[in-house]
Write an enzyme that holds these catalytic residues in place. Structure first.
Site, mmCIF file in Angstrom:
data_model
loop_
_atom_site.group_PDB
_atom_site.id
_atom_site.type_symbol
_atom_site.label_atom_id
_atom_site.label_comp_id
_atom_site.label_asym_id
_atom_site.label_seq_id
_atom_site.Cartn_x
_atom_site.Cartn_y
_atom_site.Cartn_z
ATOM 1 N N PRO A 2 0.566 -0.990 0.055
ATOM 2 C CA PRO A 2 0.206 -0.262 -0.446
ATOM 3 C C PRO A 2 1.157 1.157 -0.165
ATOM 4 O O PRO A 2 1.412 1.484 0.812
ATOM 5 C CB PRO A 2 -1.294 -0.343 1.541
ATOM 6 C CG PRO A 2 -1.219 -1.328 1.497
ATOM 7 C CD PRO A 2 0.813 -2.422 0.891
ATOM 8 N N GLU A 3 0.264 1.647 -0.363
ATOM 9 C CA GLU A 3 1.340 3.668 -0.889
ATOM 10 C C GLU A 3 0.224 4.751 -0.337
ATOM 11 O O GLU A 3 -0.451 4.292 0.194
ATOM 12 C CB GLU A 3 1.372 3.354 -2.447
ATOM 13 C CG GLU A 3 2.403 2.298 -3.190
ATOM 14 C CD GLU A 3 2.578 2.822 -4.562
ATOM 15 O OE1 GLU A 3 3.144 4.111 -4.914
ATOM 16 O OE2 GLU A 3 3.289 1.321 -5.232
ATOM 17 N N ARG A 276 13.050 -1.931 -9.765
ATOM 18 C CA ARG A 276 11.198 -2.099 -9.712
ATOM 19 C C ARG A 276 11.140 -3.046 -11.191
ATOM 20 O O ARG A 276 11.544 -2.285 -12.295
ATOM 21 C CB ARG A 276 11.082 -1.298 -8.962
ATOM 22 C CG ARG A 276 11.654 -1.012 -7.404
ATOM 23 C CD ARG A 276 11.058 -2.118 -6.561
ATOM 24 N NE ARG A 276 9.871 -2.388 -6.911
ATOM 25 C CZ ARG A 276 8.497 -1.719 -5.382
ATOM 26 N NH1 ARG A 276 9.204 -0.528 -4.607
ATOM 27 N NH2 ARG A 276 7.378 -2.168 -5.599
#
Length: 286
Positions: A2-3, A276
């Site tokens: 979660p950002e 990433r």
């Protein structure tokens, strides 16, 4: 993980359910979830939850114990942490790691009623999430907290641009760096870089402040739009009412490698940037 938009949504949906209520007991079902602060657990009986707020990707419960200075319970959700409020007596679920038993305060807000009124569960499938309980005054001394960059939605874009320009690394690495700005992760880095037309591999030092200001403004717009859509639900994320987010329906690039660019129609490319997975348009992003 979660950002910022997901944690903000969780906090907003949790706040009306628990703010003002008092804790009558705490159960730590997985010891490693309580990363620090076990010595403060005895003080939580009767403590009032004064506020529920967010900083970066942290969810914070400000606590007012009856006989001690204010405390804070800082939760990092990591990959799969979540909060749910259940009825009294609800048994722990398979992935429940920590429980706060809650009751309503009396009309004067001083004493809890005798009967429990709910249970706040912190659930975490992957068990990477954690809670730290500490005196409120100790927050600035926590190394993780002290290193956090400014909040992107509370900082002028021009100021964020200056921070993004420092260093000679890929601009995506700078966006992801929580010491540069706090709260953005892989989803919103990819989406904001596409919105700004900047390649994720471009070096921050080589990008003009004007373009970096556009990037900062794009990031702010993307984060705000995601909050309005209650965040992005890719796998496990749900808010504190059990609802999924909808921003994933707005993705321009994230998770769309090989699909057509929404602007020019060229196939989007996938790569590894800053360790990433990254998706970008080789034509629209320079």
């Amino acid at each position: 993980m979660p950002e910022l938009p997901e944690v903000e949504t969780i906090v907003r949906t949790l706040r009306p359910q628990v703010a003002g209520r008092k804790i009558t007991g705490v159960q730590v079902l997985l010891p490693k979830t309580l990363q620090a602060g076990a010595e403060f657990l005895p003080l939580l009986a009767g403590a009032r939850i004064a506020a529920v707020r967010r900083r970066a990707k942290l969810a914070l419960l400000d606590l007012e114990p009856a006989n001690s200075p204010p405390l804070v319970a800082a939760f990092h959700l990591k990959m799969t942490g979540s909060f749910f409020v259940h009825s009294p007596g609800t048994a722990p679920l398979k992935h429940t790691r920590l429980i706060f038993d809650l009751t309503e305060a009396d009309a004067a807000g001083t004493e809890p009623q005798s009967q429990p009124s709910g249970r706040l569960f912190f659930d975490d499938t992957r068990t990477f999430g954690y809670c730290r309980i500490m005196p409120h005054e100790s927050l600035p001394l926590w190394d993780f907290w002290a290193k956090l960059g400014p909040e992107p939605l509370e900082t002028p874009a021009a100021e964020l641009a200056v921070r993004l320009k420092a260093g000679n690394r890929a601009i995506k690495a700078a966006v992801l760096d929580q010491t540069v700005l706090a709260g953005a992760g892989n989803i919103y880095a990819d989406e904001s870089l596409f919105a700004a037309g900047i390649a994720p591999t471009a070096r921050g030092r080589e990008i003009s402040l004007a373009r970096l200001t556009v990037l900062a403004e794009a990031l702010q717009a993307v984060l705000q739009k995601s909050i309005e859509e209650c965040g992005s639900s890719i796998r496990d994320y749900r808010d504190a009412q059990g609802n999924a987010g909808a921003f994933q329906n707005c993705f321009a690039v994230y998770g769309r490698a090989g699909q057509a660019c929404v602007r020019c129609g060229m196939p989007l490319q996938g790569a590894r940037v800053a360790g990433r997975s990254t998706v970008f348009c080789p034509k629209c992003q320079k």
